[in-house]
Design an enzyme around this catalytic site. Sequence first.
Site, PDB file in Angstrom:
ATOM      1  CD  GLU A  94      38.440 143.445  20.482  1.00  0.00           C
ATOM      2  OE1 GLU A  94      37.567 143.829  19.691  1.00  0.00           O
ATOM      3  OE2 GLU A  94      39.608 143.860  20.458  1.00  0.00           O
ATOM      4  NE  ARG A 127      38.714 142.483  15.908  1.00  0.00           N
ATOM      5  CZ  ARG A 127      38.611 142.656  14.575  1.00  0.00           C
ATOM      6  NH1 ARG A 127      38.729 141.618  13.742  1.00  0.00           N
ATOM      7  NH2 ARG A 127      38.424 143.854  14.077  1.00  0.00           N
ATOM      8  CB  SER A 156      36.567 147.484  19.771  1.00  0.00           C
ATOM      9  OG  SER A 156      36.787 148.269  18.630  1.00  0.00           O
TER      10      SER A 156
HETATM   11  C1  LIG Z   1      43.970 152.054  20.694  1.00  0.00           C
HETATM   12  C2  LIG Z   1      43.762 150.597  20.420  1.00  0.00           C
HETATM   13  C3  LIG Z   1      43.327 150.183  19.167  1.00  0.00           C
HETATM   14  C4  LIG Z   1      43.135 148.825  18.888  1.00  0.00           C
HETATM   15  N1  LIG Z   1      42.730 148.443  17.644  1.00  0.00           N
HETATM   16  C5  LIG Z   1      42.561 147.141  17.346  1.00  0.00           C
HETATM   17  C6  LIG Z   1      42.154 146.734  16.041  1.00  0.00           C
HETATM   18  O1  LIG Z   1      41.980 147.544  15.139  1.00  0.00           O
HETATM   19  N2  LIG Z   1      41.985 145.411  15.805  1.00  0.00           N
HETATM   20  C7  LIG Z   1      42.208 144.459  16.775  1.00  0.00           C
HETATM   21  O2  LIG Z   1      42.038 143.258  16.476  1.00  0.00           O
HETATM   22  N3  LIG Z   1      42.604 144.823  18.020  1.00  0.00           N
HETATM   23  C8  LIG Z   1      42.783 146.113  18.326  1.00  0.00           C
HETATM   24  N4  LIG Z   1      43.166 146.497  19.593  1.00  0.00           N
HETATM   25  C9  LIG Z   1      43.345 145.463  20.631  1.00  0.00           C
HETATM   26  C10 LIG Z   1      44.821 145.012  20.789  1.00  0.00           C
HETATM   27  O3  LIG Z   1      45.724 145.979  20.359  1.00  0.00           O
HETATM   28  C11 LIG Z   1      45.101 143.715  20.016  1.00  0.00           C
HETATM   29  O4  LIG Z   1      44.219 142.708  20.411  1.00  0.00           O
HETATM   30  C12 LIG Z   1      46.549 143.239  20.241  1.00  0.00           C
HETATM   31  O5  LIG Z   1      46.810 142.149  19.403  1.00  0.00           O
HETATM   32  C13 LIG Z   1      46.834 142.857  21.682  1.00  0.00           C
HETATM   33  O6  LIG Z   1      48.239 142.694  21.764  1.00  0.00           O
HETATM   34  P1  LIG Z   1      49.021 142.774  23.127  1.00  0.00           P
HETATM   35  O7  LIG Z   1      50.417 142.330  22.840  1.00  0.00           O
HETATM   36  O8  LIG Z   1      48.875 144.118  23.718  1.00  0.00           O
HETATM   37  O9  LIG Z   1      48.264 141.671  24.000  1.00  0.00           O
HETATM   38  P2  LIG Z   1      47.916 141.725  25.568  1.00  0.00           P
HETATM   39  O10 LIG Z   1      46.909 142.775  25.808  1.00  0.00           O
HETATM   40  O11 LIG Z   1      49.167 141.771  26.376  1.00  0.00           O
HETATM   41  O12 LIG Z   1      47.229 140.310  25.748  1.00  0.00           O
HETATM   42  C14 LIG Z   1      45.947 140.049  25.234  1.00  0.00           C
HETATM   43  C15 LIG Z   1      45.638 138.555  25.425  1.00  0.00           C
HETATM   44  O13 LIG Z   1      46.522 137.779  24.627  1.00  0.00           O
HETATM   45  C16 LIG Z   1      47.298 136.905  25.440  1.00  0.00           C
HETATM   46  N5  LIG Z   1      48.653 136.884  24.893  1.00  0.00           N
HETATM   47  C17 LIG Z   1      49.421 137.954  24.577  1.00  0.00           C
HETATM   48  N6  LIG Z   1      50.592 137.548  24.052  1.00  0.00           N
HETATM   49  C18 LIG Z   1      50.566 136.206  24.062  1.00  0.00           C
HETATM   50  C19 LIG Z   1      51.492 135.183  23.676  1.00  0.00           C
HETATM   51  N7  LIG Z   1      52.702 135.484  23.172  1.00  0.00           N
HETATM   52  N8  LIG Z   1      51.132 133.873  23.830  1.00  0.00           N
HETATM   53  C20 LIG Z   1      49.924 133.549  24.350  1.00  0.00           C
HETATM   54  N9  LIG Z   1      49.012 134.460  24.735  1.00  0.00           N
HETATM   55  C21 LIG Z   1      49.331 135.770  24.591  1.00  0.00           C
HETATM   56  C22 LIG Z   1      47.247 137.481  26.837  1.00  0.00           C
HETATM   57  O14 LIG Z   1      47.444 136.469  27.811  1.00  0.00           O
HETATM   58  C23 LIG Z   1      45.846 138.059  26.851  1.00  0.00           C
HETATM   59  O15 LIG Z   1      44.915 137.024  27.100  1.00  0.00           O
HETATM   60  C24 LIG Z   1      43.365 147.853  19.895  1.00  0.00           C
HETATM   61  C25 LIG Z   1      43.805 148.270  21.162  1.00  0.00           C
HETATM   62  C26 LIG Z   1      44.008 149.636  21.425  1.00  0.00           C
HETATM   63  C27 LIG Z   1      44.501 150.064  22.782  1.00  0.00           C
END
Ligand SMILES: Cc1cc2nc3c(=O)[nH]c(=O)nc-3n(C[C@H](O)[C@H](O)[C@H](O)COP(=O)(O)OP(=O)(O)OC[C@H]3O[C@@H](n4cnc5c(N)ncnc54)[C@H](O)[C@@H]3O)c2cc1C
Length: 357
Positions: A347, A169, A247
């Site tokens: 996280e 992670r 998480s």
């Molecule tokens: C129900 C649920 C289940 C989940 N299960 C998992 C799992 O099994 N495994 C796991 O690893 N995660 C999990 N997650 C966490 C999350 O979905 C992941 O970390 C996902 O990759 C975040 O993507 P996002 O586009 O929503 O990022 P955001 O929440 O929009 O951003 C997260 C971070 O990444 C940065 N960021 C986003 N996009 C970019 C970009 N293009 N360039 C630079 N920085 C960027 C943002 O600035 C921020 O710091 C879960 C979340 C939920 C709600």
Amino acid sequence: MRKSGIAIDEHVPLAQHCTMGVGGPARYFLEARDERAVREALEWAARRRVALYVLGGGSNLIVADAGVDGLVLKIALRGRAAREARGVVELTAAAGEPWDDLVRFTVERGWAGFECLSGIPGLVGATPIQNVGAYGREVGEALTHVRALDRRSGRFVTLSPDQCGFAYRDSVFKSGEPGRFIVLAVGYRLTPGGTPVVRYRDVLQDLERRGVRTPSLSEVRESVLGIRRSKSMVLDGDDPNRRSCGSFFLNPIVTGAELRRIEDRARFDPAMPRWPMPDGRVKLSAAWLIQAAGFERGQREGAVGLSSRHTLAIVCHDGARAADVIAFARRVRARVEERFQLRLCPEPAFWGVPDLD
Ligand SMILES: Cc1cc2nc3c(=O)[nH]c(=O)nc-3n(C[C@H](O)[C@H](O)[C@H](O)COP(=O)(O)OP(=O)(O)OC[C@H]3O[C@@H](n4cnc5c(N)ncnc54)[C@H](O)[C@@H]3O)c2cc1C
């Protein structure tokens, strides 16, 4: 407001852009649909000396109730391209592609590699940020390159997997040089006609229960989605646990000496999960530690609480504020620390609030 070809909105509520559904507005907001808009947004923010926040699907993010005093850049670049040659598929996806749509697309074509990563919310551009992982797989295993805008040099760059510094992670994007790179596209290598690699016991058991002996990629995807659904780990509009960021805490990785201290405090409970890591350290279950510290699934404090189906997910209910989430998370962390002398690391990313400290 229109400057240099980009239309910037003001005072845009961010709660609707985050799966937690809390948080205040963005002072400035721009949805970037191409790389030019990303660069112009960067220049605009630099000229005005305002902070830049990069937003994907908002599924790993807590925004402060006061919002953020800066430019929130919503990544909306779309498109994917695939090339099959010499037994591999080289797949490139723009950062704004929804991750699970991409997984489904690859599974339907019989390209192995992503099936265990089914159902994770968010966009492609965020997958390298914390090296998303689930059910024994991590995105870094299939990643070939990241195309990004380097905010330090102002240049477009291509990073190799080594330069991404992937760990559990974690990556250079998250803890190495946070905020330096804006991810624009990600390249992955998959195996056409490949068989699924299933390492995780829950998935193997579910396949067995379904009578599947030699699973196809879609059967593995179905099992993973079913398991995730049973833990409220997919986004589902009818689920009372739906407002989470997955998480909330990382599973802690400890040294042998730390493990002995924690085992002692856990009274050598054989049920305590311990996963040995290749470097000799041991990964522990944050969910188990939280439960052992006295918390229960479904426990509520006002409008926030733990998911009724997953101890590691903090969920929001009607009326929740970001401040409630943070206060509750601090209480969970403090109780675990009191009980085990071990500090859990959150996280998600925090905007407008300094982490849990
Ligand atoms: C129900 C649920 C289940 C989940 N299960 C998992 C799992 O099994 N495994 C796991 O690893 N995660 C999990 N997650 C966490 C999350 O979905 C992941 O970390 C996902 O990759 C975040 O993507 P996002 O586009 O929503 O990022 P955001 O929440 O929009 O951003 C997260 C971070 O990444 C940065 N960021 C986003 N996009 C970019 C970009 N293009 N360039 C630079 N920085 C960027 C943002 O600035 C921020 O710091 C879960 C979340 C939920 C709600």
